[in-house]
Scaffold this motif. Structure first.
Motif, PDB file in Angstrom:
ATOM      1  N   VAL A  77     -27.623 -71.765  45.908  1.00 29.70           N
ATOM      2  CA  VAL A  77     -26.480 -71.875  46.823  1.00 29.70           C
ATOM      3  C   VAL A  77     -27.032 -71.889  48.238  1.00 29.70           C
ATOM      4  O   VAL A  77     -27.742 -70.963  48.644  1.00 29.70           O
ATOM      5  CB  VAL A  77     -25.519 -70.682  46.634  1.00 29.70           C
ATOM      6  N   ARG A 109     -39.697 -57.349  32.757  1.00 26.59           N
ATOM      7  CA  ARG A 109     -38.538 -57.692  33.584  1.00 26.59           C
ATOM      8  C   ARG A 109     -38.136 -59.164  33.460  1.00 26.59           C
ATOM      9  O   ARG A 109     -36.948 -59.504  33.468  1.00 26.59           O
ATOM     10  CB  ARG A 109     -38.832 -57.322  35.034  1.00 26.59           C
ATOM     11  N   ALA A 125     -27.079 -58.183  38.002  1.00 28.46           N
ATOM     12  CA  ALA A 125     -25.703 -58.049  38.504  1.00 28.46           C
ATOM     13  C   ALA A 125     -24.874 -59.279  38.145  1.00 28.46           C
ATOM     14  O   ALA A 125     -23.751 -59.157  37.637  1.00 28.46           O
ATOM     15  CB  ALA A 125     -25.719 -57.849  40.024  1.00 28.46           C
ATOM     16  N   ARG A 159     -40.933 -61.117  38.141  1.00 26.17           N
ATOM     17  CA  ARG A 159     -39.819 -60.292  38.613  1.00 26.17           C
ATOM     18  C   ARG A 159     -40.262 -58.841  38.682  1.00 26.17           C
ATOM     19  O   ARG A 159     -41.044 -58.390  37.843  1.00 26.17           O
ATOM     20  CB  ARG A 159     -38.606 -60.456  37.704  1.00 26.17           C
ATOM     21  N   GLU A 178     -28.086 -70.094  39.462  1.00 25.29           N
ATOM     22  CA  GLU A 178     -29.320 -69.316  39.589  1.00 25.29           C
ATOM     23  C   GLU A 178     -30.405 -70.217  40.174  1.00 25.29           C
ATOM     24  O   GLU A 178     -30.691 -71.291  39.628  1.00 25.29           O
ATOM     25  CB  GLU A 178     -29.736 -68.769  38.205  1.00 25.29           C
ATOM     26  N   SER A 179     -31.010 -69.764  41.269  1.00 28.12           N
ATOM     27  CA  SER A 179     -31.968 -70.628  41.965  1.00 28.12           C
ATOM     28  C   SER A 179     -33.265 -70.833  41.177  1.00 28.12           C
ATOM     29  O   SER A 179     -33.881 -71.885  41.265  1.00 28.12           O
ATOM     30  CB  SER A 179     -32.277 -70.068  43.356  1.00 28.12           C
ATOM     31  N   THR A 212     -38.372 -49.809  35.681  1.00 31.76           N
ATOM     32  CA  THR A 212     -38.125 -48.553  34.982  1.00 31.76           C
ATOM     33  C   THR A 212     -36.624 -48.270  34.905  1.00 31.76           C
ATOM     34  O   THR A 212     -35.946 -48.251  35.930  1.00 31.76           O
ATOM     35  CB  THR A 212     -38.839 -47.396  35.707  1.00 31.76           C
ATOM     36  N   GLY A 240     -31.625 -49.092  40.945  1.00 34.71           N
ATOM     37  CA  GLY A 240     -31.278 -50.483  41.227  1.00 34.71           C
ATOM     38  C   GLY A 240     -30.673 -51.241  40.067  1.00 34.71           C
ATOM     39  O   GLY A 240     -29.615 -51.865  40.212  1.00 34.71           O
ATOM     40  N   ILE A 241     -31.338 -51.218  38.892  1.00 36.60           N
ATOM     41  CA  ILE A 241     -30.872 -52.056  37.782  1.00 36.60           C
ATOM     42  C   ILE A 241     -29.551 -51.505  37.219  1.00 36.60           C
ATOM     43  O   ILE A 241     -28.616 -52.263  36.942  1.00 36.60           O
ATOM     44  CB  ILE A 241     -31.962 -52.164  36.700  1.00 36.60           C
ATOM     45  N   ASP A 300     -27.787 -55.626  44.273  1.00 34.83           N
ATOM     46  CA  ASP A 300     -28.522 -55.454  45.532  1.00 34.83           C
ATOM     47  C   ASP A 300     -27.852 -56.171  46.698  1.00 34.83           C
ATOM     48  O   ASP A 300     -28.085 -55.823  47.852  1.00 34.83           O
ATOM     49  CB  ASP A 300     -29.947 -56.008  45.388  1.00 34.83           C
TER      50      ASP A 300
HETATM   51  C1  LIG Z   1     -40.984 -52.859  44.388  1.00 35.99           C
HETATM   52  C2  LIG Z   1     -39.673 -52.601  43.683  1.00 35.99           C
HETATM   53  C3  LIG Z   1     -39.615 -51.747  42.609  1.00 35.99           C
HETATM   54  C4  LIG Z   1     -38.388 -51.505  41.962  1.00 35.99           C
HETATM   55  N1  LIG Z   1     -38.376 -50.654  40.905  1.00 35.99           N
HETATM   56  C5  LIG Z   1     -37.206 -50.411  40.274  1.00 35.99           C
HETATM   57  C6  LIG Z   1     -37.167 -49.551  39.146  1.00 35.99           C
HETATM   58  O1  LIG Z   1     -38.200 -49.025  38.713  1.00 35.99           O
HETATM   59  N2  LIG Z   1     -35.966 -49.332  38.552  1.00 35.99           N
HETATM   60  C7  LIG Z   1     -34.797 -49.924  39.012  1.00 35.99           C
HETATM   61  O2  LIG Z   1     -33.723 -49.689  38.440  1.00 35.99           O
HETATM   62  N3  LIG Z   1     -34.819 -50.750  40.068  1.00 35.99           N
HETATM   63  C8  LIG Z   1     -35.980 -51.007  40.706  1.00 35.99           C
HETATM   64  N4  LIG Z   1     -36.004 -51.874  41.759  1.00 35.99           N
HETATM   65  C9  LIG Z   1     -34.738 -52.504  42.181  1.00 35.99           C
HETATM   66  C10 LIG Z   1     -34.250 -53.591  41.210  1.00 35.99           C
HETATM   67  O3  LIG Z   1     -35.265 -54.543  40.986  1.00 35.99           O
HETATM   68  C11 LIG Z   1     -33.019 -54.264  41.799  1.00 35.99           C
HETATM   69  O4  LIG Z   1     -32.097 -53.273  42.199  1.00 35.99           O
HETATM   70  C12 LIG Z   1     -32.347 -55.211  40.809  1.00 35.99           C
HETATM   71  O5  LIG Z   1     -33.191 -56.282  40.482  1.00 35.99           O
HETATM   72  C13 LIG Z   1     -31.055 -55.760  41.423  1.00 35.99           C
HETATM   73  O6  LIG Z   1     -30.484 -56.719  40.569  1.00 35.99           O
HETATM   74  P1  LIG Z   1     -29.570 -57.884  41.202  1.00 35.99           P
HETATM   75  O7  LIG Z   1     -29.076 -58.683  40.057  1.00 35.99           O
HETATM   76  O8  LIG Z   1     -28.592 -57.298  42.142  1.00 35.99           O
HETATM   77  O9  LIG Z   1     -30.561 -58.732  42.107  1.00 35.99           O
HETATM   78  P2  LIG Z   1     -31.889 -59.527  41.710  1.00 35.99           P
HETATM   79  O10 LIG Z   1     -32.559 -58.908  40.548  1.00 35.99           O
HETATM   80  O11 LIG Z   1     -32.634 -59.676  42.979  1.00 35.99           O
HETATM   81  O12 LIG Z   1     -31.337 -60.940  41.240  1.00 35.99           O
HETATM   82  C14 LIG Z   1     -30.851 -61.876  42.171  1.00 35.99           C
HETATM   83  C15 LIG Z   1     -30.864 -63.253  41.508  1.00 35.99           C
HETATM   84  O13 LIG Z   1     -30.268 -64.204  42.401  1.00 35.99           O
HETATM   85  C16 LIG Z   1     -31.082 -65.369  42.467  1.00 35.99           C
HETATM   86  N5  LIG Z   1     -30.807 -65.949  43.782  1.00 35.99           N
HETATM   87  C17 LIG Z   1     -31.202 -65.482  45.000  1.00 35.99           C
HETATM   88  N6  LIG Z   1     -30.698 -66.246  45.984  1.00 35.99           N
HETATM   89  C18 LIG Z   1     -29.964 -67.225  45.374  1.00 35.99           C
HETATM   90  C19 LIG Z   1     -29.171 -68.313  45.869  1.00 35.99           C
HETATM   91  N7  LIG Z   1     -29.043 -68.574  47.178  1.00 35.99           N
HETATM   92  N8  LIG Z   1     -28.546 -69.130  44.972  1.00 35.99           N
HETATM   93  C20 LIG Z   1     -28.663 -68.877  43.639  1.00 35.99           C
HETATM   94  N9  LIG Z   1     -29.399 -67.846  43.119  1.00 35.99           N
HETATM   95  C21 LIG Z   1     -30.023 -67.033  43.983  1.00 35.99           C
HETATM   96  C22 LIG Z   1     -32.505 -64.856  42.260  1.00 35.99           C
HETATM   97  O14 LIG Z   1     -33.366 -65.870  41.767  1.00 35.99           O
HETATM   98  C23 LIG Z   1     -32.278 -63.743  41.231  1.00 35.99           C
HETATM   99  O15 LIG Z   1     -32.332 -64.222  39.902  1.00 35.99           O
HETATM  100  C24 LIG Z   1     -37.198 -52.138  42.414  1.00 35.99           C
HETATM  101  C25 LIG Z   1     -37.266 -53.017  43.499  1.00 35.99           C
HETATM  102  C26 LIG Z   1     -38.477 -53.255  44.138  1.00 35.99           C
HETATM  103  C27 LIG Z   1     -38.509 -54.210  45.302  1.00 35.99           C
END
Ligand SMILES: Cc1cc2nc3c(=O)[nH]c(=O)nc-3n(C[C@H](O)[C@H](O)[C@H](O)COP(=O)(O)OP(=O)(O)OC[C@H]3O[C@@H](n4cnc5c(N)ncnc54)[C@H](O)[C@@H]3O)c2cc1C
Length: 372
Positions: free
Chosen positions: A129, A105, A17, A45, A37-38, A49, A303-304, A291
């Protein structure tokens, strides 16, 4: 550029995201963007899929060529033993959009982060943060190994995008609340496949009395296996104990059959997989994406894709806010909420199909009959 602040837009979180928001801002605006990015993209990760529907999003971000060069494993669809013991396959073939993928991933997230830097946005890794105050410009406290005084430093920004994933830590520091729908977690392990043993290139879902198993072949001869259940059930049944987890795995039908011959690596990762909607998803001066804004049951595999598309829309909302133009921020917030309501209907429909264990806590909770 940033009038009265160190930077125009701070994006907290450099997952899909945050990277999508940064790439969009870099391509279409002149705002100064800093991604915090932390991690250093060096940990495991989870979530891998993706359907062929991700392709137009990658095209929009201009990262398709690097994505294809990264050689993620092709995904042909999903088979599900759900509502009965025999898996039913849904192949992407019949969508007419080509194959999906099972991502490496770590490589996927790192590659998007590399693109962010190449396109001129600033990315600082190892920078977490820890707090935010003010009403715009915001004052952000960052904990970082390379920060001067006490490992904490401060910067100011005119607009914030929270892309910190399910923790939504920035939005919560600004007073938003996560409204969870359930307590699902994934207990995730990785196996190395026996090179002599071929595995079908689809994701497999198998319902069991305390939840369901998910498995998918990954690049480099590995397979991911996740037991999806509720946090309290996992505690009660000690499902995060590698021996008990492996025993439950052996007791499955199709999932156990598929890893015949695999080398078991017993280190398990526990990840929240709870569905939630953030309230509010944004306000004048900040917005959540991915997320952080709302999260879905991995059964939906949304999710992705949602993370990338909401990152793109959050970038648009940020730009329009800074240009004092139009109601895009409100539209975005309304869109996330409407999308989440549609997802909840879908989720109810998915779980209604499985009726074999209607009296078991995990399934009862999802049938609308409440808790025990
Ligand atoms: C078990 C499981 C299986 C899944 N399988 C699938 C699947 O098959 N297909 C699919 O599409 N989705 C799947 N998902 C969901 C998918 O992984 C997430 O929806 C997706 O990663 C969301 O992306 P994001 O960028 O919003 O958050 P994230 O990928 O969680 O990225 C958040 C980032 O913020 C960073 N961060 C966190 N806190 C801080 C802070 N305070 N300061 C700075 N940086 C910070 C983290 O290090 C991370 O890099 C699955 C989830 C789980 C738990």
């Amino acid at each position: 550029m940033a009038a009265g602040a160190d930077v125009d837009i701070v994006i907290a979180g450099g997952g899909p995201a945050g990277a999508a928001a940064a790439l969009t801002l870099a391509a279409h605006t002149t705002h100064g963007v800093l991604v915090l990015e932390s991690s250093r993209y060096d940990g495991v990760r989870v979530g891998e899929t993706v359907s062929p529907g991700i392709r137009p999003l990658l095209d929009y971000l201009g990262v398709t060529a690097r994505f294809l060069a990264d050689a993620h494993a092709p995904g042909l669809g999903t088979a599900a033993a759900w509502g009965g013991p025999v898996p039913v396959a849904r192949d992407y073939l019949f969508t007419g959009r080509g194959d999906g993928w099972h991502l490496d991933r770590e490589r996927f997230d790192r590659s998007l982060a590399d693109a962010v830097v190449e396109r001129g946005a600033r990315l600082r890794t190892g920078a977490r943060v820890v707090s935010v105050s003010g009403t715009g410009p915001y004052r952000i406290a960052i904990a970082a190994d390379d920060a001067g005084h006490d490992g904490v430093e401060h910067i100011t920004a005119r607009f914030l995008i929270d892309a910190t994933g399910r923790s939504a830590s920035l939005a919560r520091a600004l007073g938003a609340r996560r409204e969870p729908v359930d307590r699902m977690i994934g207990i995730v392990g990785f196996h190395t496949l026996d090179p002599m043993h071929s595995v079908e290139r689809n994701a497999l879902i198998e319902a069991v009395p305390d939840g369901w198993w998910y498995s998918a072949p990954l690049p480099n001869g590995r397979i991911v296996l996740a037991f999806m259940t509720d946090a309290d059930i996992a505690r009660r049944e000690r499902l995060a104990d590698p021996a008990i987890w492996a025993e439950r795995l052996r007791a499955t039908d199709c999932t156990a059959a598929r890893i015949n011959g695999a080398v078991f690596q017993p280190e398990l990762r526990i990840r929240s997989a709870a569905s939630h909607l953030l309230d509010p998803v944004g306000a004048p001066g900040w917005v959540a994406a991915g997320d952080a804004a709302c999260s879905f049951d991995p059964l939906a595999a949304m999710g992705i894709g949602h993370a990338i598309s909401s990152g793109i829309h959050a970038a648009r909302a940020a730009h329009n806010f800074l240009q004092s133009r139009g109601p895009i921020l409100d539209e975005y917030i309304g869109h996330v909420a409407a999308n989440f309501r549609r997802y909840l209907e879908l989720r109810t429909g998915y779980y209604a199909v499985e009726r074999r264990w209607k009296e078991k806590t995990f399934w009862k909770r999802r049938s609308g009959k409440g808790d025990e």
